[in-house]
Enzyme design. Structure first.
Site, mmCIF file in Angstrom:
data_model
loop_
_atom_site.group_PDB
_atom_site.id
_atom_site.type_symbol
_atom_site.label_atom_id
_atom_site.label_comp_id
_atom_site.label_asym_id
_atom_site.label_seq_id
_atom_site.Cartn_x
_atom_site.Cartn_y
_atom_site.Cartn_z
ATOM 1 N N LEU A 39 0.568 -1.025 0.031
ATOM 2 C CA LEU A 39 0.069 0.109 -0.359
ATOM 3 C C LEU A 39 0.959 1.643 -0.130
ATOM 4 O O LEU A 39 2.340 1.147 0.826
ATOM 5 C CB LEU A 39 -0.717 -0.454 1.222
ATOM 6 C CG LEU A 39 -2.072 -1.142 1.430
ATOM 7 C CD1 LEU A 39 -3.040 -0.976 2.308
ATOM 8 C CD2 LEU A 39 -2.766 -1.210 -0.181
ATOM 9 N N HIS A 43 -3.559 4.379 -2.820
ATOM 10 C CA HIS A 43 -4.844 2.793 -2.362
ATOM 11 C C HIS A 43 -5.755 3.575 -1.285
ATOM 12 O O HIS A 43 -6.978 3.360 -1.358
ATOM 13 C CB HIS A 43 -4.109 1.899 -1.831
ATOM 14 C CG HIS A 43 -2.932 1.010 -2.257
ATOM 15 N ND1 HIS A 43 -1.786 1.101 -2.924
ATOM 16 C CD2 HIS A 43 -3.450 0.006 -3.166
ATOM 17 C CE1 HIS A 43 -0.782 0.088 -3.373
ATOM 18 N NE2 HIS A 43 -2.138 -0.071 -3.892
ATOM 19 N N GLU A 154 -7.363 5.989 -10.901
ATOM 20 C CA GLU A 154 -7.492 6.158 -12.499
ATOM 21 C C GLU A 154 -6.394 6.089 -12.903
ATOM 22 O O GLU A 154 -5.843 6.177 -14.445
ATOM 23 C CB GLU A 154 -7.712 7.675 -12.503
ATOM 24 C CG GLU A 154 -9.435 8.213 -12.319
ATOM 25 C CD GLU A 154 -9.015 9.349 -12.453
ATOM 26 O OE1 GLU A 154 -8.587 10.163 -13.373
ATOM 27 O OE2 GLU A 154 -10.693 9.942 -12.474
ATOM 28 N N GLN A 159 -7.949 -0.032 -16.963
ATOM 29 C CA GLN A 159 -7.972 -1.465 -15.734
ATOM 30 C C GLN A 159 -9.475 -1.080 -15.613
ATOM 31 O O GLN A 159 -10.245 -1.716 -15.268
ATOM 32 C CB GLN A 159 -7.197 -1.253 -14.947
ATOM 33 C CG GLN A 159 -7.721 -2.165 -13.622
ATOM 34 C CD GLN A 159 -7.004 -2.626 -12.924
ATOM 35 O OE1 GLN A 159 -5.803 -3.262 -12.711
ATOM 36 N NE2 GLN A 159 -7.143 -1.271 -11.334
ATOM 37 N N SER A 191 3.053 3.855 -6.973
ATOM 38 C CA SER A 191 2.993 2.810 -7.656
ATOM 39 C C SER A 191 4.034 1.710 -6.958
ATOM 40 O O SER A 191 5.093 2.597 -6.447
ATOM 41 C CB SER A 191 3.481 2.592 -9.177
ATOM 42 O OG SER A 191 3.641 1.720 -9.509
HETATM 43 O O1 PAF Z 1 -4.653 -2.031 -8.946
HETATM 44 C C1 PAF Z 1 -4.704 -3.680 -8.498
HETATM 45 O O2 PAF Z 1 -4.316 -3.415 -7.415
HETATM 46 C C2 PAF Z 1 -5.390 -4.894 -8.882
HETATM 47 O O3 PAF Z 1 -5.131 -4.969 -10.672
HETATM 48 C C3 PAF Z 1 -6.597 -5.182 -8.780
HETATM 49 C C4 PAF Z 1 -8.167 -4.641 -9.497
HETATM 50 C C5 PAF Z 1 -6.732 -4.798 -7.392
HETATM 51 C C6 PAF Z 1 -7.176 -7.115 -8.892
HETATM 52 O O4 PAF Z 1 -6.144 -7.507 -9.018
#
Ligand code: PAF
Length: 288
Positions: A39, A43, A154, A159, A191
């Site tokens: 994290l 997050h 975003e 994704q 990231s």
């Molecule tokens: O973005 C992420 O960390 C992952 O791709 C997710 C959405 C938790 C799926 O494993």
């Protein structure tokens, strides 16, 4: 700083359902924040946003093996449950779901969710199978938790669009919310993989954001998307990136190439890029 309260962790879908059924009976709206751990503030922004928008937030911790390709960093992906749970608690989560692999993929499980088109281009082309892995695990987390809302960064813009498409196509009655990218002072998007950068690479890394922002500004001012993208790609290589997987201006919803400021869906364009710095692959995107 005050100690964050201890946070309950459940490890099976059955336990999860029991807890969430109780909350639903009490009339609480439930927010889901899927993560793979490792994290950072990005997050935690998702958790804070969920805690603001819903009465109960469930954060998930699951390093999904199905979204890592051969030679990728599944084995070395940062795993520190104690730290992650403490951070979730501090950001306002109410429950952590940390299933084992067999809870998500029981022996014999073969069903996959793929999102052709959206999931095959850009990241999907560079990392075959990646979005099938993501769409499959997120569909399973949705089915297990059935939240009212779910929150995604975003930063992983493609994704987010793949998940929106999957949720609509599979009739999940879940509102999908994108949360703006959290950046360091010099612009580098947070990231988990930034930890892999050497000191010298870290100095070069913010050029990715600087470059896509410049491309977005030039396109907004009337520059041709293809020309500006090519110019941006040259700029990244000059800055010290080893390779550019893609730098492109796309329709923000369909992710199809756009000839001008607005794409085929009428949505404003988005500049998306992936580039390699040493062994580390960075991705980022900005709105035009
Ligand atoms: O973005 C992420 O960390 C992952 O791709 C997710 C959405 C938790 C799926 O494993």
């Amino acid at each position: 700083m005050a100690e964050a309260p201890a946070l309950e962790i459940v490890r099976t879908a059955g336990q999860l359902r029991l807890r969430l059924d109780g909350w639903r009976r009490d009339g609480h709206a439930i927010g889901l924040v899927p993560t793979m751990g490792g994290l950072h503030e990005g997050h935690l922004a998702l958790v804070r946003r969920s805690a603001e928008a819903t009465a109960r937030t469930v954060a998930t911790l699951f390093v999904n093996p199905k979204q890592f390709g051969p030679g990728e960093d599944f084995e070395t992906y940062p795993r520190d449950e104690e730290r992650d749970v403490r951070l979730f608690a501090g950001a306002g989560a109410h429950l952590v779901y940390a299933p084992g692999v067999e809870e998500i993929y029981p022996p014999g499980a073969v069903t996959q969710v793929s999102v052709p088109g959206l999931g095959d281009m850009l990241e999907g082309q560079c990392r075959p199978g990646f979005f099938t892995g993501v769409a499959t695990v997120v569909a399973k987390l949705f089915a297990q938790a059935m939240p009212d809302r779910a929150f995604f960064g975003e930063k992983d813009f493609q994704q987010l669009q793949v998940i929106r498409r999957m949720a609509a196509d599979l009739n999940f009655p879940i509102a999908i919310e994108g949360v703006p990218t959290v950046r360091q002072d010099d612009g580098l998007a947070l990231s988990s993989r930034n930890a892999y950068l050497s000191k010298d690479e870290r100095k070069i890394a913010p050029a990715l954001y600087g470059t896509i922002r410049a491309v977005a500004e030039r396109v907004a001012a009337g520059g041709g998307p293809a020309e500006e993208a090519a110019r941006g790609e040259r700029r990244l290589l000059e800055a010290g990136f080893a390779a550019v997987d893609y730098l492109t201006v796309r329709d923000a919803l369909t992710l199809q190439p756009v000839p001008e400021l607005f794409g085929d869906s009428g949505a404003p364009a988005r500049v998306l890029a992936a580039a390699r710095l040493g062994d580390t692959r960075l991705i980022d995107n900005v709105a035009v």
